[in-house]
Design a protein around this motif. Structure first.
Motif, short mmCIF file in Angstrom:
data_model
loop_
_atom_site.label_atom_id
_atom_site.label_comp_id
_atom_site.label_asym_id
_atom_site.label_seq_id
_atom_site.Cartn_x
_atom_site.Cartn_y
_atom_site.Cartn_z
N GLN A 198 -34.14 74.67 9.53
CA GLN A 198 -33.49 75.23 10.71
C GLN A 198 -32.05 74.73 10.77
OE1 GLN A 198 -35.62 74.72 14.39
NE2 GLN A 198 -34.00 75.66 15.63
N ASN A 242 -37.75 80.15 16.34
CA ASN A 242 -38.75 81.21 16.47
C ASN A 242 -38.71 82.17 15.29
OD1 ASN A 242 -39.66 80.22 18.94
ND2 ASN A 242 -38.22 81.46 20.12
N SER A 254 -32.48 79.99 14.53
CA SER A 254 -33.57 80.19 15.50
C SER A 254 -34.88 79.65 14.95
CB SER A 254 -33.72 81.68 15.81
OG SER A 254 -34.93 81.95 16.50
N ALA A 291 -40.11 80.56 12.22
CA ALA A 291 -41.58 80.54 12.24
C ALA A 291 -42.14 81.86 11.69
CB ALA A 291 -42.09 80.32 13.67
N LEU A 292 -41.46 82.97 11.98
CA LEU A 292 -41.87 84.26 11.43
C LEU A 292 -41.69 84.28 9.91
CD1 LEU A 292 -40.39 86.76 14.05
CD2 LEU A 292 -42.71 85.84 13.93
#
Length: 387
Positions: A284, A262, A260, A265-266
């Motif tokens: 990724q 997203n 993921s 990114a965290l």
């Protein structure tokens, strides 16, 4: 010499005992759920600053035998609380017990709070406020069948709250448990480390902090700073030495990936906040599609077990595929997989060389060790692998 008790995730008591002994603790005695030890206040400060696996460091300030709630009130009332902290400090009382005859821990909590407040009224003419959410001072009482031990919490917020986490996932792995798993795995730089399901990056940050010799508590406050006996000069000296020894961030063989973007990114956000972005390599990638970043190393992962993937059938299909990927591509690696879903042991199709019971908060888990040697680790699908 003062007496202390450091709590830890269950299963990491010996790791914590070794940490405390290395800091100079005396009479180190691991028990279920933590480690008793002795030392001076500077050691207490160092334990809070340096321990990677402790949850709290509690300072023993009283001990008494009791038969009922009134005995507990009188024992608490007799302690010199006004010498320990200022009346302007807010308080919270926590009571825990094993085989105690008392009928209600909530009632004991209330009685201890009343006793503390009475002690202040008698000597200061006023009482401290109670704050159950963000107290200045936390008082812990531990009851056995006949004995009560009273503690002041020198940590404040739990020690797994390092201060670097800015982004959390659905089921975040606690930082001290991640550090403990790395120690159980025997990992240290420059051995390659890889988390192919890195989530928000907890394993990666903790590994980088270990490799850079970064004290885990360097960027947070502690409960002992609000006590009357706080020795600011000693604390400042400890903190300054910890800052001076921390190595500059540099590229290290610490790798993480997640399918993921997203979530990745965290992870980047947390890694940046921890000041270790140069030390960690992110990519990724789906664990079922990619391969390892080196020929051999330590693989750690905390796969989804209901919090991140709610569909049981989807999980049941994922575990065998994960086992296939590890078997086919990770020969030479040792994998450590933490899970609360014990179906993994049967469905992954690999023979665990070790199983260690651990807890992530109140959630019971297992840490499975798999030594990935080509051609030797596959077991028949469906064979028994109960934890």
């Amino acid at each position: 010499m003062e007496k202390f008790f450091a709590t830890s995730p269950r299963g990491l008591e010996q790791i914590l005992a070794d940490e405390l002994a290395a800091l100079g603790a005396r009479d180190v005695a691991p028990v279920d759920g933590g480690v008793a030890f002795g030392g001076n206040l500077a050691l207490c400060y160092a334990a809070n600053l340096e321990s990677r696996v402790a949850s709290r460091v509690l300072w023993q300030v009283g001990h008494a035998r009791y038969r009922n709630e009134q005995d507990l009130f009188e024992a608490a009332r007799a302690l010199s609380w006004p010498k320990r902290f200022d009346v302007r400090r807010s308080i919270r009382v926590n009571v825990s017990a094993i085989r105690s005859p008392v009928k209600s821990l909530d009632f004991v909590t209330l009685r201890v709070k009343d006793a503390v407040c009475d002690a202040f009224r008698a000597t200061r003419g006023q009482r401290p406020d109670v704050d159950t959410q963000s107290p200045d001072v936390r008082i812990h009482v531990f009851l056995t069948r006949e004995e009560a031990t009273f503690y002041l919490d020198t940590s404040g917020e739990p020690l797994f709250k390092r201060g670097w986490r800015t982004a959390g996932g659905d089921a975040p792995l606690r930082e001290n448990l991640a550090a403990g798993i790395l120690k159980l795995a025997g990992w240290s730089a420059p051995t390659p480390l890889y988390d192919p399901l890195c989530g928000v990056g907890t394993f990666l940050v903790e590994a980088a902090m270990m490799a850079l010799d970064a004290a885990p508590g360097l960027n947070r406050a502690f409960g002992f700073e609000k006590l009357e006996n706080f020795e600011e000069k000693k604390w400042s000296a400890l903190r300054d030495r910890a800052r001076a020894r921390r190595k500059s961030a540099q590229p290290l063989p610490i790798h993480g990936s997640d399918k993921s973007g997203n979530i990745l990114a965290l992870a980047r956000e947390n890694i940046l906040a921890a000041g270790v972005s140069e030390a960690v390599q992110l990519k990724q990638m789906d664990v079922l599609d990619g391969g390892p970043p080196a020929k051999a190393g330590i693989l750690v992962m905390n796969p989804p077990y209901g919090e991140r993937l709610a569909d049981a059938d989807e999980l049941a299909a994922f575990y065998p595929k994960l086992g296939d990927a590890l078997k086919q591509r990770y020969a030479g690696w040792t994998a450590y997989i933490l899970t609360a879903d014990l179906r993994l042991a049967k469905l992954i199709g690999l023979k665990a060389s070790k199983r260690t019971p651990l807890y992530n908060g109140a959630l019971e888990c297992r840490l499975f060790e798999y030594r990935m040697m080509a051609g030797s680790m596959r077991k028949p699908r469906g064979a028994d692998a109960a934890a």
